[in-house]
Scaffold this active site. Structure first.
Site, short mmCIF file in Angstrom:
data_model
loop_
_atom_site.label_atom_id
_atom_site.label_comp_id
_atom_site.label_asym_id
_atom_site.label_seq_id
_atom_site.Cartn_x
_atom_site.Cartn_y
_atom_site.Cartn_z
N GLN B 132 6.12 -7.47 -24.53
CA GLN B 132 6.50 -7.45 -26.05
C GLN B 132 5.13 -7.07 -26.78
OE1 GLN B 132 7.04 -10.95 -28.12
NE2 GLN B 132 8.82 -10.12 -29.12
N GLY B 133 5.21 -5.98 -27.43
CA GLY B 133 4.02 -5.51 -28.25
C GLY B 133 4.19 -5.79 -29.72
N TYR B 134 4.14 -6.89 -30.09
CA TYR B 134 4.40 -7.10 -31.70
C TYR B 134 2.95 -7.54 -32.33
CZ TYR B 134 9.53 -7.58 -31.59
OH TYR B 134 10.72 -7.38 -31.81
N GLU B 249 14.76 -14.06 -29.16
CA GLU B 249 13.53 -14.41 -28.68
C GLU B 249 13.31 -16.01 -29.14
OE1 GLU B 249 9.86 -12.77 -30.09
OE2 GLU B 249 8.60 -14.07 -28.60
N GLU B 370 6.02 -23.30 -38.81
CA GLU B 370 5.92 -23.31 -40.24
C GLU B 370 6.58 -22.30 -40.74
OE1 GLU B 370 3.27 -23.64 -37.97
OE2 GLU B 370 2.73 -25.64 -38.87
C1 FAD Z 1 1.23 -18.17 -25.88
C2 FAD Z 1 1.58 -17.26 -26.39
C3 FAD Z 1 2.32 -15.97 -26.26
C4 FAD Z 1 2.48 -14.90 -27.09
N1 FAD Z 1 3.32 -13.92 -26.49
C5 FAD Z 1 3.33 -12.96 -27.36
C6 FAD Z 1 3.73 -11.54 -26.97
O1 FAD Z 1 4.27 -11.45 -25.80
N2 FAD Z 1 4.04 -10.56 -27.55
C7 FAD Z 1 3.41 -10.58 -28.92
O2 FAD Z 1 3.60 -9.67 -29.62
N3 FAD Z 1 2.94 -11.63 -29.54
C8 FAD Z 1 2.85 -12.70 -28.69
N4 FAD Z 1 2.44 -13.91 -29.11
C9 FAD Z 1 1.84 -14.17 -30.45
C10 FAD Z 1 2.44 -14.95 -31.59
O3 FAD Z 1 3.70 -14.41 -32.03
C11 FAD Z 1 1.67 -15.34 -32.69
O4 FAD Z 1 0.41 -15.98 -32.14
C12 FAD Z 1 2.12 -16.08 -33.93
O5 FAD Z 1 3.18 -15.03 -34.62
C13 FAD Z 1 1.17 -16.66 -34.80
O6 FAD Z 1 0.49 -15.76 -35.16
P1 FAD Z 1 -1.24 -15.90 -35.18
O7 FAD Z 1 -1.48 -16.43 -33.95
O8 FAD Z 1 -1.95 -14.62 -35.89
O9 FAD Z 1 -1.37 -17.10 -36.37
P2 FAD Z 1 -1.63 -17.04 -37.80
O10 FAD Z 1 -0.51 -15.88 -38.52
O11 FAD Z 1 -3.00 -16.69 -38.34
O12 FAD Z 1 -1.29 -18.44 -38.30
C14 FAD Z 1 -2.51 -19.59 -38.25
C15 FAD Z 1 -1.59 -20.82 -38.96
O13 FAD Z 1 -1.17 -20.62 -40.27
C16 FAD Z 1 0.27 -20.81 -40.46
N5 FAD Z 1 0.72 -19.74 -41.32
C17 FAD Z 1 0.83 -18.54 -41.60
N6 FAD Z 1 1.42 -18.19 -42.53
C18 FAD Z 1 1.90 -19.08 -43.07
C19 FAD Z 1 3.05 -19.27 -44.10
N7 FAD Z 1 3.36 -18.17 -44.89
N8 FAD Z 1 3.25 -20.54 -44.38
C20 FAD Z 1 2.78 -21.49 -43.91
N9 FAD Z 1 2.08 -21.52 -42.74
C21 FAD Z 1 1.68 -20.36 -42.29
C22 FAD Z 1 0.78 -20.82 -39.09
O14 FAD Z 1 2.03 -21.57 -39.05
C23 FAD Z 1 -0.27 -21.34 -38.20
O15 FAD Z 1 -0.23 -22.68 -38.12
C24 FAD Z 1 2.15 -15.07 -28.34
C25 FAD Z 1 1.35 -16.31 -28.88
C26 FAD Z 1 0.96 -17.24 -27.94
C27 FAD Z 1 0.27 -18.22 -28.36
#
Ligand code: FAD
Lengths: 368, 385
Positions: B132-134, B249, B370
């Protein structure tokens, strides 16, 4: 069987919602309390329950009832919970009816339960904590028994017509259907935190006939188990109503109350707590429906019932606590309804065993 | 009808008795024990392949998909029975697959007939492994801010950019990917592309996690040519597909809290003896876990009947993942120093400790807790912005 309400059940829910909300809203309970009403509920309202057929909801059709199940009884109980309606419905139409089911005593008591003349009360607990221990003795005497001991937390026990009493007999436990005018029986009504009334009962050699035995002598565990399963599941459904009602009030308040020029419901700190509460309530609701369906299917529901009672205790406690907190100062006033939900939830949580009691039961069943 | 279902249950039970190999009725020892399929499948045990092949032949890796697409063509009631019977014999999942749990439903809803026939049967048989490339370095929770670009070159799109956190990108055969096809608008400028990871210009770099494993990658696209026929749904309307897929998902991730097949290690640990405070915590956890199991059953039943609130997967994801984290905290507490071993043979290469650390991502991946709470508050409780 899918785990949601079918069409008939949804229709019943709509009927129950309208009926309870119009006949016995929270204001009904407030009025009884303000009048310092000595009965603890409204007899005329109970008659209306009978006219709607609700007192026979769990009584088989062949015996004049609606022949419905725990899911349906729960639908009504949820509305009773949501409106904080003081009612003998849970003890009489659910727990007592289930205990009597299939026994000779059913023929004696079902007709007057159906007509709304008989109110039953459950004399099960002997201490502050529901622990299943029975000290009350029933000794053979003539063609019947003499009951000696004490019971407490008997909701409506001072005005009930029929008392279901668990006592020790020679070789086991026996459940008795005791008419409230039996001599040697005294009831001391005590008002509880939720303004409902429960009695302490004293049995000083109360004489009952042999036909007061529900089922067989020494074989009371069966009817008692039915009573408890129905009571616990029913109390869980009522708690879902109490918790759901408190949550709905609170969410509505979050939308309308303004501070700092905006609705307080726009603050993320409150949104997250409300969303968490919603999740807990949904999970509790599912646990209750699972227990009800298993009971109705005649399958082993022991674990599901314990989970339902424990989970609704946890979720509803959260619902009422968050309810008062998020209402701010007004939540502490008697004038505002939210506090009533907190008091009712506490009473229901304790009834038939609290969350800790049932979590402990699960642990023991799992062997730890 | 009810009789048909009884017959179906009896036949299913017999078939499973005869066809589920004994090894596949034991709990997986570690994360590695899972079957993922793909062009270059990895099996720890020959029975994994046998079990996958037998289930796939009946379409039972995806029991409720149409037979034409490699599914079993089962009704919701039959699917439920199959699930119950699998659980009864504590059968392992025959195939773990983002194709099944995420892309499949999106293909079924948004794919052309050609795309469905091309991809769904291969997903069902575990022949192609998807990733998944999101997420991107600057588009996590704010996913719609993604920048990976797709330029229209007539017969193909030219894709450039970087993804991050792509689970198993280094092992996957194909990727489903969100790209920016219009830079002037946010949500309405995103498209949904499917392409082969072997395409020239695709490269991956593993990311080491705190669990010591690295099933995640940074994924780079350098002038990758993607045929136009690989666009899923309408151009610039990929956000709809993405959201639909995220619902699935979240539904999948929510199941993590249920403890899976086999003996419950937490109960085993408690039986072996724990202090009374921990015992009480475990018992109260079990209340929630069992209630959540009922919730999952209810949610799936409602979903199949089209009765579930569209935002309910957020609630399931939130509750299930927080529960799973709690489970593993309790397991670590019950295990004591034994659970801390990192790579001894007895600990199955530190399965307990690594598993515990892995669960910390449950409330991050697929949208953080969150973000789920935001969605519940706004879309279910209708709280103001
Ligand atoms: C083990 C693992 C597997 C993954 N697999 C995939 C994958 O296969 N494909 C893919 O595309 N992605 C994948 N992801 C990515 C995942 O979807 C993102 O890590 C996730 O959406 C959070 O984004 P971020 O890491 O940039 O955190 P950030 O968005 O930077 O968030 C940092 C903190 O701020 C909080 N926050 C941010 N915005 C808000 C808001 N509006 N209100 C309250 N709190 C907020 C968050 O909850 C978090 O606690 C994976 C991640 C992990 C850890």
């Amino acid at each position: 069987m899918p785990l949601y309400l079918n069409d008939d059940q949804t229709m019943l829910r709509d009927t129950a919602k309208d009926f309870v909300a119009s006949e016995a809203p929270v204001a009904h309970m407030r009025a009884l309390r303000d009048a310092d009403d000595a009965t603890g509920f409204s007899r005329p309202l109970w008659k209306q329950f009978a006219e709607m057929g609700f007192t026979g909801i769990l009584i088989p059709e062949g015996e004049g009832g609606l022949g419905l199940g725990h899911v349906e009884a729960g639908i009504l109980l949820e509305e009773i919970g949501r409106n904080l309606t003081p009612s003998p419905f849970l003890a009489t139409a659910v727990a007592a009816v289930e205990a009597l089911k299939g026994t000779a005593a059913a023929a004696i008591w079902y007709p007057s339960i159906l007509s709304g003349e008989t109110v039953a009360a459950l004399a099960i607990d002997e201490g502050a904590k529901h622990n299943g221990k029975i000290a009350m003795q029933a000794q053979r005497s003539g063609n019947g028994f003499r009951l000696t001991g004490a019971k407490q937390f008997v909701t409506h026990g001072h005005v009930a017509d029929l008392l279901l009493v668990a006592a020790k007999t020679e070789n086991g436990t026996t459940l008795f259907a005791v008419p409230s005018d039996a001599s040697g029986l005294s009831a001391t009504p005590e008002r509880l935190a939720d303004s409902g009334i429960a009695a302490r009962l004293q049995f000083d050699g109360v004489e009952v006939d042999a036909d007061a035995v529900i089922g067989e002598v020494d074989q009371g565990d069966g009817p008692l188990a039915r009573l408890l399963a129905a009571g616990r599941t029913g109390a869980s459904a009522e708690m879902v109503g109490v918790g759901g009602g408190a949550m709905d009030m609170t969410v509505a308040y979050l939308r309308e109350r303004k501070q700092f020029g905006v609705a307080i419901g726009s603050f993320q700190a409150l949104q997250h707590r409300a969303a968490h509460l919603y999740s807990e309530m949904e999970v509790a609701r599912a646990a209750v429906l699972k227990a009800q369906q298993l009971l109705d299917a005649g399958q082993d529901a022991t674990e599901a019932v314990a989970v339902a009672k424990a989970m609704t205790g946890l979720a509803t406690t959260l619902a009422v606590q968050e309810g008062v907190q998020m209402h701010g100062g007004i939540g502490m006033t008697d004038e505002y309804d939210i506090g009533f939900f907190m008091k009712r939830a506490r009473v229901l949580a304790e009834m038939f065993g609290d969350s800790n009691f049932h979590a402990n039961a699960l642990a023991e069943a799992a062997g730890y | 009808m009810a009789e048909d279902l009884d017959t179906f249950r009896a036949e299913t039970r017999t078939w499973l008795e005869e066809n589920c190999p004994p090894e596949m009725r034991t709990p997986p020892k570690s994360e590695k024990d899972a079957t993922w399929g793909g062009r270059n499948p990895e099996y720890q045990h020959p029975d994994q392949k046998l079990w996958l092949d037998r289930m796939a032949a009946r379409g039972w890796t995806v029991p409720d998909w149409p037979k034409a697409y490699g599914g079993g063509g089962l009704s919701p009631a039959e699917t439920k029975i199959l699930r119950e019977e699998l659980k009864r014999i504590k059968a392992r999942n025959p195939l773990n697959s983002f194709g099944i749990s995420m892309l499949g439903p999106a293909l079924l809803k948004y794919g052309t007939e050609e795309q469905k026939l091309e991809h769904l049967p291969k997903i069902a048989r575990g022949e192609i492994r998807w990733c998944q490339g999101y997420s991107e370095p600057n588009a996590g929770s704010d996913l719609a801010g993604l920048q990976t670009s797709a330029e229209d070159k007539g017969d193909h799109f030219l894709v450039n950019g970087q993804k991050v956190w792509t689970s198993y990108a280094d092992k996957a055969d194909w990727i489903f990917c969100l790209v920016r096809s219009d830079k002037t608008v946010k949500q309405a400028g995103i498209s949904f592309l499917l392409f082969d990871m072997a395409s020239p210009g695709v490269s991956t770099k593993p990311i080491l996690l705190i669990s010591g494993n690295s099933p995640f990658c940074e994924t780079f696209f350098d002038n990758v040519e993607v045929p136009k026929g690989n666009l899923l749904g309408t151009l610039n309307r990929g956000w709809d597909v993405a959201k639909y897929l995220l619902g699935h998902e979240r539904e999948m991730i929510s199941g993590f809290g249920l403890g899976g097949a086999g003996k419950d290690p937490l109960v085993e640990a408690a039986r072996a003896g724990v202090d009374p405070i921990l015992r009480a915590q475990i018992a109260l956890f079990q209340v929630r876990a069992k209630a959540f199991a009922a919730m999952s059953e209810k949610f799936i039943d409602e979903l199949k009947a089209g009765q579930a609130h569209p935002a309910q997967p957020s609630m399931m994801k939130y509750y299930g993942t927080e529960l799973n984290k709690t489970r593993h905290e309790l397991q670590m507490a019950a295990g004591g120093s034994d659970a801390l071993e990192w790579d001894s043979e007895a600990s199955h290469e530190g399965a307990a400790a690594r598993g515990w650390l892995r669960t910390k991502a449950n409330s991050i991946e697929g949208g953080t807790s969150e973000i789920q709470l935001n969605i519940i508050a706004k879309r279910i409780l209708d709280l103001p912005s």
